[in-house]
Scaffold this motif. Structure first.
Motif, PDB file in Angstrom:
ATOM      1  N   TYR A  61       0.830  -1.211   0.000  1.00 36.18           N
ATOM      2  CA  TYR A  61       0.000   0.000   0.000  1.00 36.18           C
ATOM      3  C   TYR A  61       0.862   1.257   0.000  1.00 36.18           C
ATOM      4  O   TYR A  61       0.624   2.192  -0.765  1.00 36.18           O
ATOM      5  N   LYS A  62       1.875   1.287   0.883  1.00 30.25           N
ATOM      6  CA  LYS A  62       2.761   2.461   0.953  1.00 30.25           C
ATOM      7  C   LYS A  62       3.474   2.687  -0.385  1.00 30.25           C
ATOM      8  O   LYS A  62       3.637   3.826  -0.823  1.00 30.25           O
ATOM      9  N   PHE A  72       1.825   7.074  -6.693  1.00 29.99           N
ATOM     10  CA  PHE A  72       0.825   8.065  -7.087  1.00 29.99           C
ATOM     11  C   PHE A  72       1.267   9.474  -6.722  1.00 29.99           C
ATOM     12  O   PHE A  72       1.067  10.413  -7.486  1.00 29.99           O
ATOM     13  N   HIS A  73       1.898   9.654  -5.557  1.00 34.67           N
ATOM     14  CA  HIS A  73       2.377  10.979  -5.162  1.00 34.67           C
ATOM     15  C   HIS A  73       3.487  11.456  -6.096  1.00 34.67           C
ATOM     16  O   HIS A  73       3.555  12.650  -6.423  1.00 34.67           O
ATOM     17  N   VAL A 107       0.944   4.202  -2.896  1.00 33.32           N
ATOM     18  CA  VAL A 107       0.668   5.605  -2.586  1.00 33.32           C
ATOM     19  C   VAL A 107       1.854   6.475  -2.965  1.00 33.32           C
ATOM     20  O   VAL A 107       1.695   7.554  -3.542  1.00 33.32           O
ATOM     21  N   ASP A 111       1.849  12.685  -9.190  1.00 27.84           N
ATOM     22  CA  ASP A 111       1.213  13.986  -8.959  1.00 27.84           C
ATOM     23  C   ASP A 111       2.250  15.102  -8.966  1.00 27.84           C
ATOM     24  O   ASP A 111       2.007  16.180  -9.522  1.00 27.84           O
ATOM     25  N   ARG A 149      -2.680  13.424  -3.965  1.00 21.59           N
ATOM     26  CA  ARG A 149      -4.030  12.922  -3.681  1.00 21.59           C
ATOM     27  C   ARG A 149      -4.080  12.345  -2.271  1.00 21.59           C
ATOM     28  O   ARG A 149      -3.090  11.902  -1.742  1.00 21.59           O
ATOM     29  N   LYS A 150      -5.274  12.375  -1.705  1.00 19.62           N
ATOM     30  CA  LYS A 150      -5.476  11.808  -0.368  1.00 19.62           C
ATOM     31  C   LYS A 150      -5.997  10.385  -0.515  1.00 19.62           C
ATOM     32  O   LYS A 150      -6.862  10.103  -1.324  1.00 19.62           O
ATOM     33  N   PHE A 151      -5.434   9.469   0.278  1.00 18.17           N
ATOM     34  CA  PHE A 151      -5.864   8.079   0.299  1.00 18.17           C
ATOM     35  C   PHE A 151      -6.255   7.730   1.721  1.00 18.17           C
ATOM     36  O   PHE A 151      -5.562   8.057   2.668  1.00 18.17           O
ATOM     37  N   LEU A 152      -7.332   6.997   1.858  1.00 20.48           N
ATOM     38  CA  LEU A 152      -7.879   6.599   3.154  1.00 20.48           C
ATOM     39  C   LEU A 152      -8.078   7.807   3.983  1.00 20.48           C
ATOM     40  O   LEU A 152      -8.049   8.120   4.998  1.00 20.48           O
TER      41      LEU A 152
END
Length: 71
Positions: free
Chosen positions: A49-50, A56-57, A53, A60, A68-71
């Motif tokens: 998961y890390k 994706f960061h 994320v 971005d 983006r915000k996750f969870l």
């Protein structure tokens, strides 16, 4: 209809199937089992998961967007 086609049971396969069906009766929590649950049930999914994320960061940031915000 299809007479005379008896199944020859394999003793080893039957023993393995019986052990599988009764696995919860013979299971014991040991240090090794707890470690495996900790590694593959908790640590590995968190690390995956890390990593996702973080990817994706990075995308971005390259595109000039706010993360983006996750969870």
């Amino acid at each position: 209809m299809g007479g005379g086609m008896e199944v020859n049971k394999n003793k080893h396969i039957e023993n393995w199937n019986a052990a599988r069906e009764n696995l919860e009766l013979g299971f014991r929590w040991t240090r090794r089992n707890l470690a495996l649950v900790g590694i593959f049930g908790i640590a590995l999914p968190v690390l995956v998961y890390k990593g996702i994320v973080k990817e994706f960061h990075m995308q971005d940031m390259e595109a000039g967007r706010s993360p983006r915000k996750f969870l």
